[in-house]
Design a protein around this motif. Structure first.
Motif, PDB file in Angstrom:
ATOM      1  N   UNK A   7       0.830  -1.194   0.000  1.00 49.64           N
ATOM      2  CA  UNK A   7       0.000   0.000   0.000  1.00 49.64           C
ATOM      3  C   UNK A   7       0.868   1.248   0.000  1.00 49.64           C
ATOM      4  N   UNK A   8       0.353   2.323  -0.591  1.00 50.78           N
ATOM      5  CA  UNK A   8       1.029   3.612  -0.620  1.00 50.78           C
ATOM      6  C   UNK A   8       0.414   4.478   0.472  1.00 50.78           C
ATOM      7  N   UNK A   9       1.252   5.080   1.316  1.00 55.04           N
ATOM      8  CA  UNK A   9       0.748   5.992   2.347  1.00 55.04           C
ATOM      9  C   UNK A   9       0.883   7.424   1.863  1.00 55.04           C
ATOM     10  N   UNK A  10      -0.189   8.194   2.052  1.00 57.41           N
ATOM     11  CA  UNK A  10      -0.114   9.619   1.743  1.00 57.41           C
ATOM     12  C   UNK A  10      -0.454  10.408   2.993  1.00 57.41           C
ATOM     13  N   UNK A  11       0.132  11.583   3.099  1.00 59.88           N
ATOM     14  CA  UNK A  11      -0.142  12.477   4.213  1.00 59.88           C
ATOM     15  C   UNK A  11      -1.024  13.623   3.761  1.00 59.88           C
ATOM     16  N   UNK A  12      -1.175  14.577   4.637  1.00 61.46           N
ATOM     17  CA  UNK A  12      -1.997  15.750   4.372  1.00 61.46           C
ATOM     18  C   UNK A  12      -1.449  16.543   3.192  1.00 61.46           C
ATOM     19  N   UNK A  13      -2.348  16.998   2.332  1.00 63.82           N
ATOM     20  CA  UNK A  13      -2.022  17.784   1.145  1.00 63.82           C
ATOM     21  C   UNK A  13      -1.091  17.035   0.194  1.00 63.82           C
ATOM     22  N   UNK A  14      -1.399  15.771   0.017  1.00 66.63           N
ATOM     23  CA  UNK A  14      -0.629  14.924  -0.899  1.00 66.63           C
ATOM     24  C   UNK A  14      -1.590  14.126  -1.769  1.00 66.63           C
ATOM     25  N   UNK A  15      -1.039  13.542  -2.814  1.00 68.14           N
ATOM     26  CA  UNK A  15      -1.828  12.696  -3.709  1.00 68.14           C
ATOM     27  C   UNK A  15      -1.027  11.448  -4.038  1.00 68.14           C
ATOM     28  N   UNK A  16      -1.752  10.391  -4.375  1.00 71.07           N
ATOM     29  CA  UNK A  16      -1.129   9.142  -4.819  1.00 71.07           C
ATOM     30  C   UNK A  16      -1.851   8.697  -6.080  1.00 71.07           C
ATOM     31  N   UNK A  17      -1.108   8.064  -6.957  1.00 66.01           N
ATOM     32  CA  UNK A  17      -1.678   7.554  -8.206  1.00 66.01           C
ATOM     33  C   UNK A  17      -1.286   6.092  -8.355  1.00 66.01           C
ATOM     34  N   UNK A  18      -2.269   5.270  -8.672  1.00 63.87           N
ATOM     35  CA  UNK A  18      -2.002   3.882  -9.049  1.00 63.87           C
ATOM     36  C   UNK A  18      -2.496   3.741 -10.474  1.00 63.87           C
ATOM     37  N   UNK A  19      -1.569   3.635 -11.384  1.00 56.08           N
ATOM     38  CA  UNK A  19      -1.928   3.541 -12.800  1.00 56.08           C
ATOM     39  C   UNK A  19      -2.563   2.194 -13.104  1.00 56.08           C
ATOM     40  N   UNK A  20      -3.502   2.199 -14.040  1.00 56.31           N
ATOM     41  CA  UNK A  20      -4.188   0.972 -14.444  1.00 56.31           C
ATOM     42  C   UNK A  20      -3.161  -0.079 -14.858  1.00 56.31           C
ATOM     43  N   UNK A  21      -3.407  -1.301 -14.489  1.00 57.64           N
ATOM     44  CA  UNK A  21      -2.516  -2.398 -14.850  1.00 57.64           C
ATOM     45  C   UNK A  21      -1.410  -2.677 -13.854  1.00 57.64           C
ATOM     46  N   UNK A  22      -1.225  -1.807 -12.862  1.00 58.30           N
ATOM     47  CA  UNK A  22      -0.193  -2.041 -11.834  1.00 58.30           C
ATOM     48  C   UNK A  22      -0.618  -3.197 -10.959  1.00 58.30           C
ATOM     49  N   UNK A  23       0.247  -4.148 -10.769  1.00 58.36           N
ATOM     50  CA  UNK A  23      -0.069  -5.295  -9.911  1.00 58.36           C
ATOM     51  C   UNK A  23       0.794  -5.329  -8.650  1.00 58.36           C
ATOM     52  N   UNK A  24       1.745  -4.404  -8.559  1.00 60.10           N
ATOM     53  CA  UNK A  24       2.640  -4.391  -7.396  1.00 60.10           C
ATOM     54  C   UNK A  24       2.124  -3.516  -6.251  1.00 60.10           C
ATOM     55  N   UNK A  25       0.984  -2.834  -6.450  1.00 59.24           N
ATOM     56  CA  UNK A  25       0.393  -1.974  -5.431  1.00 59.24           C
ATOM     57  C   UNK A  25      -1.052  -2.407  -5.217  1.00 59.24           C
ATOM     58  N   UNK A  26      -1.438  -2.568  -3.945  1.00 59.11           N
ATOM     59  CA  UNK A  26      -2.796  -2.994  -3.625  1.00 59.11           C
ATOM     60  C   UNK A  26      -3.744  -1.839  -3.349  1.00 59.11           C
TER      61      UNK A  26
END
Length: 86
Positions: A7-26
């Motif tokens: 999993x990717x952790x984000x904090x306040x005033x941040x963004x995360x992107x999981x691009x389509x097709x990625x299998x290494x991030x849940x």
């Protein structure tokens, strides 16, 4: 935190992107939503999650979203206390 290893952790005033097709991030997680809003945009080409305390510029968020195609679903998470303020 072994359970959150993919999993990717984000904090306040941040963004995360999981691009389509990625299998290494849940997924994405954040901690301590006190006065902020967390919005998940499920787009054609990926998932964009934004943790905003009203400091981010709307134009910056929309520019990021435009890179991932049409938004198919939007989910907003905010603390119950924000509802009682209005």
């Amino acid at each position: 935190m072994e359970l959150l290893v993919r999993f990717i952790e984000i904090g306040q005033d941040a963004a995360a992107v999981i691009e389509a097709g990625r299998t290494d991030v849940s997924g994405v997680f954040t901690d301590g939503i006190q006065a902020c809003m967390v919005t998940a945009f499920e787009c054609q080409n990926g998932l964009v999650v934004v943790h905003d305390s009203a400091q981010l510029r709307f134009t910056d968020i929309t520019a990021l979203l435009a890179k991932y195609g049409r938004c198919l679903r939007l989910t907003a998470i905010y603390p119950r206390s924000r509802l009682s303020d209005h």
